[in-house]
Design a protein around this motif. Structure first.
Motif, PDB file in Angstrom:
ATOM      1  N   ARG A 108       0.831  -1.222   0.000  1.00  0.00           N
ATOM      2  CA  ARG A 108       0.000   0.000   0.000  1.00  0.00           C
ATOM      3  C   ARG A 108       0.857   1.260   0.000  1.00  0.00           C
ATOM      4  O   ARG A 108       0.478   2.282  -0.582  1.00  0.00           O
ATOM      5  N   GLU A 109       2.025   1.218   0.648  1.00  0.00           N
ATOM      6  CA  GLU A 109       2.913   2.385   0.658  1.00  0.00           C
ATOM      7  C   GLU A 109       3.395   2.711  -0.745  1.00  0.00           C
ATOM      8  O   GLU A 109       3.465   3.882  -1.127  1.00  0.00           O
ATOM      9  N   TYR A 111       1.808   1.913  -3.509  1.00  0.00           N
ATOM     10  CA  TYR A 111       0.630   2.437  -4.208  1.00  0.00           C
ATOM     11  C   TYR A 111       0.411   3.913  -3.868  1.00  0.00           C
ATOM     12  O   TYR A 111       0.108   4.723  -4.750  1.00  0.00           O
ATOM     13  N   GLU A 112       0.561   4.287  -2.613  1.00  0.00           N
ATOM     14  CA  GLU A 112       0.364   5.682  -2.204  1.00  0.00           C
ATOM     15  C   GLU A 112       1.346   6.604  -2.913  1.00  0.00           C
ATOM     16  O   GLU A 112       0.982   7.690  -3.367  1.00  0.00           O
ATOM     17  N   LYS A 113       2.596   6.162  -3.045  1.00  0.00           N
ATOM     18  CA  LYS A 113       3.598   6.964  -3.765  1.00  0.00           C
ATOM     19  C   LYS A 113       3.229   7.089  -5.233  1.00  0.00           C
ATOM     20  O   LYS A 113       3.358   8.158  -5.832  1.00  0.00           O
ATOM     21  N   HIS A 115       0.188   6.916  -6.503  1.00  0.00           N
ATOM     22  CA  HIS A 115      -0.989   7.785  -6.589  1.00  0.00           C
ATOM     23  C   HIS A 115      -0.599   9.259  -6.497  1.00  0.00           C
ATOM     24  O   HIS A 115      -1.150  10.100  -7.218  1.00  0.00           O
ATOM     25  N   ARG A 116       0.359   9.588  -5.628  1.00  0.00           N
ATOM     26  CA  ARG A 116       0.840  10.977  -5.521  1.00  0.00           C
ATOM     27  C   ARG A 116       1.502  11.412  -6.826  1.00  0.00           C
ATOM     28  O   ARG A 116       1.306  12.534  -7.288  1.00  0.00           O
ATOM     29  N   GLU A 150      -1.535   1.162 -12.595  1.00  0.00           N
ATOM     30  CA  GLU A 150      -2.747   1.906 -12.264  1.00  0.00           C
ATOM     31  C   GLU A 150      -3.294   2.525 -13.540  1.00  0.00           C
ATOM     32  O   GLU A 150      -2.609   3.279 -14.228  1.00  0.00           O
TER      33      GLU A 150
END
Length: 157
Positions: A108-109, A111-113, A115-116, A150
């Motif tokens: 998830r970390e 993925y968060e990067k 997404h940013r 993504e």
């Protein structure tokens, strides 16, 4: 983390298993499906060589038929699906791609990067389109190497 890239992928057909469970259970259930897929790989006669596990999911599904996570291998066509497995066709799409190395518990970390990065570059995530995880190293859930794809809207549209 490597620098994300934008790529366009052709249509993809996968054969394998659908994992359907509560959100926090996916990190436990997907490795079980991966092990089963590995053990039954020889049953998928039309698998593209070399076999590579691919996960497909929607962030915001449009119907109950799209809920869950599909884990399979790419096939040349969907004419033969072994008993107990399913097929999923992913249309041609544009993706933001990055590489995750490490445990599935911290994916998830990454993925968060990603997404940013998508937001910073001005892309729009298409949450109701198919997103992919292409496993480069899938033997150990604590030591994965997986490309995260993504789905995004191309900027020329």
């Amino acid at each position: 983390m490597n620098t994300p890239q934008v790529v366009k992928e052709n249509e993809l057909i996968i054969v394998g298993y659908r994992v359907l469970c509560e959100g926090d259970e996916y990190s436990l259930e997907i490795p079980k499906a991966a092990k089963s897929l590995k053990m039954n790989l020889e049953k998928i006669s039309n698998a593209v060589s070399p076999p590579q596990q691919i996960g497909a999911f929607m962030v915001e599904e449009n119907s109950p038929d799209e809920d869950g996570y599909w884990l399979g291998v790419r096939v040349s066509d969907s004419s033969f699906v072994p008993e107990g497995m399913e097929t999923k066709t992913i249309p041609e799409q544009t993706y933001a791609v990055t590489l995750h190395k490490g445990s599935n518990l911290v994916i998830r970390e990454t993925y968060e990067k990603l997404h940013r990065w998508i937001e910073d570059k001005g892309y729009i995530r298409l949450k109701n389109s198919w997103h992919l995880e292409r496993y480069l190293n899938w033997g150990d859930p604590d030591d994965l190497e997986v490309e995260l794809l993504e789905t995004i809207q191309p900027q020329d549209q």
